[in-house]
Design a protein around this motif. Structure first.
Motif, PDB file in Angstrom:
ATOM      1  N   VAL A  78       0.805  -1.222   0.000  1.00  0.00           N
ATOM      2  CA  VAL A  78       0.000   0.000   0.000  1.00  0.00           C
ATOM      3  C   VAL A  78       0.836   1.270   0.000  1.00  0.00           C
ATOM      4  CG1 VAL A  78      -1.966  -1.123   1.116  1.00  0.00           C
ATOM      5  CG2 VAL A  78      -0.250   0.021   2.516  1.00  0.00           C
ATOM      6  N   THR A  79       2.168   1.145   0.043  1.00  0.00           N
ATOM      7  CA  THR A  79       2.992   2.349   0.105  1.00  0.00           C
ATOM      8  C   THR A  79       3.094   3.058  -1.233  1.00  0.00           C
ATOM      9  OG1 THR A  79       5.014   1.072  -0.218  1.00  0.00           O
ATOM     10  CG2 THR A  79       4.368   1.555   2.050  1.00  0.00           C
ATOM     11  N   SER A  80       2.963   2.328  -2.331  1.00  0.00           N
ATOM     12  CA  SER A  80       3.099   2.968  -3.641  1.00  0.00           C
ATOM     13  C   SER A  80       1.768   3.147  -4.357  1.00  0.00           C
ATOM     14  CB  SER A  80       4.053   2.168  -4.529  1.00  0.00           C
ATOM     15  OG  SER A  80       3.552   0.864  -4.733  1.00  0.00           O
ATOM     16  N   LYS A  81       0.728   2.450  -3.903  1.00  0.00           N
ATOM     17  CA  LYS A  81      -0.598   2.615  -4.498  1.00  0.00           C
ATOM     18  C   LYS A  81      -1.650   2.263  -3.453  1.00  0.00           C
ATOM     19  CE  LYS A  81      -1.355  -1.990  -6.384  1.00  0.00           C
ATOM     20  NZ  LYS A  81      -2.659  -2.473  -6.599  1.00  0.00           N
ATOM     21  N   THR A  82      -2.811   2.823  -3.620  1.00  0.00           N
ATOM     22  CA  THR A  82      -3.904   2.538  -2.705  1.00  0.00           C
ATOM     23  C   THR A  82      -4.843   1.544  -3.365  1.00  0.00           C
ATOM     24  OG1 THR A  82      -3.756   4.757  -1.782  1.00  0.00           O
ATOM     25  CG2 THR A  82      -5.799   3.548  -1.376  1.00  0.00           C
ATOM     26  N   PRO A  83      -4.938   0.338  -2.811  1.00  0.00           N
ATOM     27  CA  PRO A  83      -5.846  -0.634  -3.402  1.00  0.00           C
ATOM     28  C   PRO A  83      -7.303  -0.221  -3.170  1.00  0.00           C
ATOM     29  CG  PRO A  83      -4.764  -1.560  -1.459  1.00  0.00           C
ATOM     30  CD  PRO A  83      -4.219  -0.189  -1.668  1.00  0.00           C
ATOM     31  N   SER A  84      -8.161  -0.639  -4.063  1.00  0.00           N
ATOM     32  CA  SER A  84      -9.580  -0.325  -3.912  1.00  0.00           C
ATOM     33  C   SER A  84     -10.173  -1.159  -2.776  1.00  0.00           C
ATOM     34  CB  SER A  84     -10.328  -0.617  -5.210  1.00  0.00           C
ATOM     35  OG  SER A  84     -10.376  -2.027  -5.434  1.00  0.00           O
ATOM     36  N   ALA A  85     -11.310  -0.749  -2.297  1.00  0.00           N
ATOM     37  CA  ALA A  85     -12.008  -1.499  -1.248  1.00  0.00           C
ATOM     38  C   ALA A  85     -12.318  -2.910  -1.735  1.00  0.00           C
ATOM     39  CB  ALA A  85     -13.276  -0.779  -0.833  1.00  0.00           C
ATOM     40  N   SER A  86     -12.662  -3.023  -2.997  1.00  0.00           N
ATOM     41  CA  SER A  86     -12.963  -4.335  -3.574  1.00  0.00           C
ATOM     42  C   SER A  86     -11.732  -5.239  -3.578  1.00  0.00           C
ATOM     43  CB  SER A  86     -13.493  -4.151  -5.000  1.00  0.00           C
ATOM     44  OG  SER A  86     -13.656  -5.390  -5.627  1.00  0.00           O
ATOM     45  N   GLU A  87     -10.585  -4.680  -3.964  1.00  0.00           N
ATOM     46  CA  GLU A  87      -9.330  -5.448  -3.940  1.00  0.00           C
ATOM     47  C   GLU A  87      -9.015  -5.927  -2.526  1.00  0.00           C
ATOM     48  OE1 GLU A  87      -5.782  -4.110  -6.570  1.00  0.00           O
ATOM     49  OE2 GLU A  87      -6.974  -2.300  -6.140  1.00  0.00           O
ATOM     50  N   LEU A  88      -9.156  -5.031  -1.578  1.00  0.00           N
ATOM     51  CA  LEU A  88      -8.883  -5.379  -0.182  1.00  0.00           C
ATOM     52  C   LEU A  88      -9.798  -6.501   0.294  1.00  0.00           C
ATOM     53  CD1 LEU A  88      -8.378  -1.867   1.433  1.00  0.00           C
ATOM     54  CD2 LEU A  88      -6.630  -3.594   1.009  1.00  0.00           C
ATOM     55  N   GLN A  89     -11.080  -6.384  -0.005  1.00  0.00           N
ATOM     56  CA  GLN A  89     -12.038  -7.412   0.399  1.00  0.00           C
ATOM     57  C   GLN A  89     -11.680  -8.761  -0.215  1.00  0.00           C
ATOM     58  OE1 GLN A  89     -15.855  -5.772  -0.720  1.00  0.00           O
ATOM     59  NE2 GLN A  89     -16.270  -5.140   1.388  1.00  0.00           N
ATOM     60  N   GLN A  90     -11.336  -8.756  -1.494  1.00  0.00           N
ATOM     61  CA  GLN A  90     -10.999 -10.010  -2.172  1.00  0.00           C
ATOM     62  C   GLN A  90      -9.745 -10.643  -1.584  1.00  0.00           C
ATOM     63  OE1 GLN A  90     -10.792  -8.938  -6.300  1.00  0.00           O
ATOM     64  NE2 GLN A  90     -13.000  -8.853  -6.537  1.00  0.00           N
ATOM     65  N   ILE A  98      -3.183 -14.280   7.506  1.00  0.00           N
ATOM     66  CA  ILE A  98      -2.782 -12.889   7.276  1.00  0.00           C
ATOM     67  C   ILE A  98      -1.531 -12.660   8.105  1.00  0.00           C
ATOM     68  CG2 ILE A  98      -3.380 -10.461   7.511  1.00  0.00           C
ATOM     69  CD1 ILE A  98      -6.309 -11.285   7.077  1.00  0.00           C
ATOM     70  N   LEU A  99      -0.460 -12.346   7.422  1.00  0.00           N
ATOM     71  CA  LEU A  99       0.844 -12.169   8.042  1.00  0.00           C
ATOM     72  C   LEU A  99       1.187 -10.683   8.012  1.00  0.00           C
ATOM     73  CD1 LEU A  99       3.464 -13.393   9.158  1.00  0.00           C
ATOM     74  CD2 LEU A  99       4.191 -13.769   6.813  1.00  0.00           C
ATOM     75  N   ALA A 100       1.153 -10.036   9.167  1.00  0.00           N
ATOM     76  CA  ALA A 100       1.449  -8.608   9.259  1.00  0.00           C
ATOM     77  C   ALA A 100       2.864  -8.421   9.767  1.00  0.00           C
ATOM     78  CB  ALA A 100       0.462  -7.921  10.183  1.00  0.00           C
ATOM     79  N   SER A 101       3.663  -7.730   9.008  1.00  0.00           N
ATOM     80  CA  SER A 101       5.054  -7.494   9.355  1.00  0.00           C
ATOM     81  C   SER A 101       5.165  -6.536  10.526  1.00  0.00           C
ATOM     82  CB  SER A 101       5.763  -6.888   8.150  1.00  0.00           C
ATOM     83  OG  SER A 101       7.081  -6.514   8.490  1.00  0.00           O
ATOM     84  N   GLY A 102       6.192  -6.753  11.338  1.00  0.00           N
ATOM     85  CA  GLY A 102       6.541  -5.782  12.358  1.00  0.00           C
ATOM     86  C   GLY A 102       7.400  -4.708  11.714  1.00  0.00           C
ATOM     87  N   GLY A 103       7.874  -3.794  12.495  1.00  0.00           N
ATOM     88  CA  GLY A 103       8.711  -2.712  11.966  1.00  0.00           C
ATOM     89  C   GLY A 103       8.204  -1.389  12.495  1.00  0.00           C
ATOM     90  N   ASN A 104       8.096  -0.417  11.612  1.00  0.00           N
ATOM     91  CA  ASN A 104       7.649   0.904  11.989  1.00  0.00           C
ATOM     92  C   ASN A 104       6.123   0.932  11.956  1.00  0.00           C
ATOM     93  OD1 ASN A 104       7.033   3.587  12.298  1.00  0.00           O
ATOM     94  ND2 ASN A 104       8.535   4.316  10.799  1.00  0.00           N
ATOM     95  N   THR A 105       5.527   0.537  13.060  1.00  0.00           N
ATOM     96  CA  THR A 105       4.070   0.447  13.095  1.00  0.00           C
ATOM     97  C   THR A 105       3.405   1.817  13.012  1.00  0.00           C
ATOM     98  OG1 THR A 105       4.206   0.287  15.499  1.00  0.00           O
ATOM     99  CG2 THR A 105       3.968  -1.766  14.273  1.00  0.00           C
ATOM    100  N   LEU A 106       4.103   2.873  13.421  1.00  0.00           N
ATOM    101  CA  LEU A 106       3.528   4.211  13.251  1.00  0.00           C
ATOM    102  C   LEU A 106       3.381   4.556  11.776  1.00  0.00           C
ATOM    103  CD1 LEU A 106       5.288   6.246  16.079  1.00  0.00           C
ATOM    104  CD2 LEU A 106       2.928   5.449  16.004  1.00  0.00           C
ATOM    105  N   PHE A 107       4.339   4.117  10.956  1.00  0.00           N
ATOM    106  CA  PHE A 107       4.228   4.325   9.517  1.00  0.00           C
ATOM    107  C   PHE A 107       3.033   3.539   8.977  1.00  0.00           C
ATOM    108  CE2 PHE A 107       5.128   3.020   5.133  1.00  0.00           C
ATOM    109  CZ  PHE A 107       5.250   4.266   4.529  1.00  0.00           C
ATOM    110  N   ALA A 108       2.863   2.324   9.460  1.00  0.00           N
ATOM    111  CA  ALA A 108       1.771   1.473   8.990  1.00  0.00           C
ATOM    112  C   ALA A 108       0.408   2.083   9.322  1.00  0.00           C
ATOM    113  CB  ALA A 108       1.879   0.084   9.597  1.00  0.00           C
ATOM    114  N   VAL A 109       0.311   2.773  10.439  1.00  0.00           N
ATOM    115  CA  VAL A 109      -0.954   3.376  10.846  1.00  0.00           C
ATOM    116  C   VAL A 109      -1.242   4.641  10.040  1.00  0.00           C
ATOM    117  CG1 VAL A 109      -2.186   4.457  12.777  1.00  0.00           C
ATOM    118  CG2 VAL A 109      -0.843   2.392  13.135  1.00  0.00           C
ATOM    119  N   ASP A 110      -0.196   5.375   9.697  1.00  0.00           N
ATOM    120  CA  ASP A 110      -0.378   6.601   8.903  1.00  0.00           C
ATOM    121  C   ASP A 110      -0.912   6.209   7.584  1.00  0.00           C
ATOM    122  OD1 ASP A 110       0.179   8.732  10.512  1.00  0.00           O
ATOM    123  OD2 ASP A 110       2.247   8.963   9.849  1.00  0.00           O
TER     124      ASP A 110
END
Length: 110
Positions: A78-90, A98-110
């Motif tokens: 999602v850093t270079s493009k914003t997926p559509s709601a439909s893409e996200l749902q699919q 669902i594997l969520a990476s650790g790291g800079n979680t403040l960046f992930a929230v922004d």
């Protein structure tokens, strides 16, 4: 369209510290895939690497064991493009894991 219950139920979690190191353990991959009730080769993994800026290095290190096990791995960047709601749902609906990476979680929230 999917209901919230279809997208999150039943939910189970495995929380691994040290990101790449923890996910490089074959045993961790086996535990994660076993929670799906499916064979490893039938598991679909959605990797969300926003907290590591969607960089390929962390993604590759954190998903290598799932690839080796024969899982299908999708990447939600999602850093270079914003997926559509439909893409996200699919993507979310198709994922067994669902594997969520650790790291800079403040960046992930922004």
């Amino acid at each position: 369209a999917y209901s919230v219950n279809q997208l999150i139920s039943p939910m189970k979690g495995v929380f691994v510290g040290s990101g790449s190191d923890g996910l490089n353990e074959k045993e961790i991959c086996k535990v994660v895939t076993s929670l799906t009730g499916k064979a490893e080769t039938e598991c679909s993994v959605l990797y969300i690497g926003t907290a590591t800026y969607d960089l390929p290095g962390p993604r590759d290190r954190q998903t290598v064991r799932f690839h080796e096990a024969g899982c299908k791995v999708e990447d939600l960047s999602v850093t270079s493009k914003t997926p559509s709601a439909s893409e996200l749902q699919q993507l979310v609906a198709a994922a067994d894991i669902i594997l969520a990476s650790g790291g800079n979680t403040l960046f992930a929230v922004d």
